[in-house]
Design a protein around this motif. Structure first.
Motif, PDB file in Angstrom:
ATOM      1  N   GLY A  33       0.844  -1.188   0.000  1.00 55.83           N
ATOM      2  CA  GLY A  33       0.000   0.000   0.000  1.00 55.83           C
ATOM      3  C   GLY A  33       0.881   1.240   0.000  1.00 55.83           C
ATOM      4  N   THR A  34       0.864   1.961  -1.088  1.00 56.39           N
ATOM      5  CA  THR A  34       1.789   3.082  -1.243  1.00 56.39           C
ATOM      6  C   THR A  34       1.143   4.443  -1.020  1.00 56.39           C
ATOM      7  OG1 THR A  34       1.339   3.052  -3.630  1.00 56.39           O
ATOM      8  CG2 THR A  34       3.280   1.848  -2.854  1.00 56.39           C
ATOM      9  N   SER A  35      -0.163   4.517  -1.061  1.00 56.32           N
ATOM     10  CA  SER A  35      -0.805   5.828  -0.966  1.00 56.32           C
ATOM     11  C   SER A  35      -2.163   5.730  -0.276  1.00 56.32           C
ATOM     12  CB  SER A  35      -0.980   6.443  -2.359  1.00 56.32           C
ATOM     13  OG  SER A  35      -1.770   5.599  -3.180  1.00 56.32           O
ATOM     14  N   ILE A  36      -2.604   6.882   0.225  1.00 52.95           N
ATOM     15  CA  ILE A  36      -3.933   6.961   0.835  1.00 52.95           C
ATOM     16  C   ILE A  36      -4.941   7.214  -0.279  1.00 52.95           C
ATOM     17  CG2 ILE A  36      -5.412   8.233   2.418  1.00 52.95           C
ATOM     18  CD1 ILE A  36      -2.876   8.971   3.997  1.00 52.95           C
ATOM     19  N   ASP A  37      -5.884   6.307  -0.392  1.00 55.42           N
ATOM     20  CA  ASP A  37      -6.949   6.463  -1.379  1.00 55.42           C
ATOM     21  C   ASP A  37      -8.161   7.094  -0.714  1.00 55.42           C
ATOM     22  OD1 ASP A  37      -8.535   6.078  -3.750  1.00 55.42           O
ATOM     23  OD2 ASP A  37      -9.479   4.396  -2.703  1.00 55.42           O
ATOM     24  N   HIS A  38      -8.747   8.072  -1.386  1.00 53.73           N
ATOM     25  CA  HIS A  38     -10.041   8.598  -0.954  1.00 53.73           C
ATOM     26  C   HIS A  38     -11.103   7.699  -1.574  1.00 53.73           C
ATOM     27  CE1 HIS A  38      -7.487  12.156  -0.241  1.00 53.73           C
ATOM     28  NE2 HIS A  38      -8.350  12.394   0.724  1.00 53.73           N
ATOM     29  N   PHE A  39     -11.739   6.895  -0.741  1.00 57.98           N
ATOM     30  CA  PHE A  39     -12.704   5.923  -1.249  1.00 57.98           C
ATOM     31  C   PHE A  39     -13.749   6.604  -2.128  1.00 57.98           C
ATOM     32  CE2 PHE A  39     -16.660   3.450  -0.681  1.00 57.98           C
ATOM     33  CZ  PHE A  39     -16.256   2.281  -1.297  1.00 57.98           C
ATOM     34  N   GLU A  40     -14.384   7.630  -1.598  1.00 63.60           N
ATOM     35  CA  GLU A  40     -15.225   8.478  -2.437  1.00 63.60           C
ATOM     36  C   GLU A  40     -14.308   9.574  -2.967  1.00 63.60           C
ATOM     37  OE1 GLU A  40     -19.538  10.820  -2.411  1.00 63.60           O
ATOM     38  OE2 GLU A  40     -18.637  10.190  -0.509  1.00 63.60           O
ATOM     39  N   PRO A  41     -13.999   9.583  -4.245  1.00 62.82           N
ATOM     40  CA  PRO A  41     -12.960  10.462  -4.790  1.00 62.82           C
ATOM     41  C   PRO A  41     -13.219  11.950  -4.522  1.00 62.82           C
ATOM     42  CG  PRO A  41     -13.612   8.797  -6.396  1.00 62.82           C
ATOM     43  CD  PRO A  41     -14.601   8.721  -5.277  1.00 62.82           C
TER      44      PRO A  41
END
Length: 245
Positions: free
Chosen positions: A70-78
């Protein structure tokens, strides 16, 4: 994909994120401003990354594919969909670059009533919507949400399918090795094997095996010797959500 437990934030970080959100609300931020504020929040992002790494499957594996780091924080709702959720802790997941930047990007399919179709593993049990076929290494959808999740994240891309296929005999061997250690009275080795199982990539294979062990066709998709071993409470204690030792 497996269910994950989301821990609460400490008060200091929660308050810092709330202040950041208040700023976005005051300026009626659009996606451009939201991205700018997110990029500027380096201390908060670092602390969020550490917490997400701790709740991620395996050793800091992607919360979607379970394979890559896991390399980055994803915003689940973009941010494009919800700029005011930029600093919402419930909207943060840890993802690899393939799942986040190459597959999902800003995709966020919705049902006819506007509800999100993608599975959030910190809120949903993915197996309510999809299942892993152990003898093929491929996911099959159970409903519209499962189908959308498989497609958007590319959960059946070739490298993942092959990795899961190889993970099945490896997982079986480790489960049997644990049983042998217990029979020999070597509890320390047995415990180490459980920890190792939890930290391997493709932990969704172990989760699927535990789920499938009680089904009538279990012997068709895994070694029959392993099936009774998966009834051990140590494995059932992992569901829902495989807890790390």
């Amino acid at each position: 994909m497996i269910p994950l437990a989301r821990p609460p934030l400490d008060d200091e970080l929660a308050e810092a994120l709330e202040r950041r959100t208040d700023t976005l609300v005051r300026v009626c931020a659009d996606v451009s401003r939201a991205r700018k504020e997110w990029n500027a929040a380096r201390p908060e992002r670092g602390r969020l990354r550490d917490i997400l790494a701790g709740m991620a499957p395996g050793v800091e594996r992607c919360m979607y594919c379970g394979d890559s780091l896991g390399t980055s924080i994803d915003h689940f709702e973009p941010l494009k969909e919800a700029p005011l959720r930029t600093f919402d802790w419930l909207n943060h997941l840890l993802a690899c670059s393939m799942c986040n930047s190459n597959q999902k990007r800003d995709l966020f399919p919705r049902a006819a009533d506007g509800a999100a179709l993608l599975i959030d593993p910190s809120r949903d049990d993915p197996y309510d919507h999809l299942r892993l076929v152990l003898n093929t290494g491929r996911y099959k959808h159970r409903d519209e949400r499962g189908k959308a999740t498989i497609e958007v994240f590319g959960l059946n891309r070739g490298d993942l399918v092959l990795g899961r296929q190889h993970a099945v005999p490896r997982t079986e061997a480790m489960v049997m090795a644990r049983r042998a250690a217990l029979d020999a009275g070597d509890d320390r080795r047995a415990d180490r094997l459980v920890i190792s199982l939890l930290r391997h990539p493709f932990i969704d294979v172990l989760y699927a095996m535990v789920r499938a062990a009680a089904s009538p066709g279990a012997a068709m998709v895994m070694d029959p010797q392993v099936i009774p071993m998966l009834a051990d409470p140590v494995f059932h204690g992992m569901m829902p959500g495989l807890r790390r030792s």
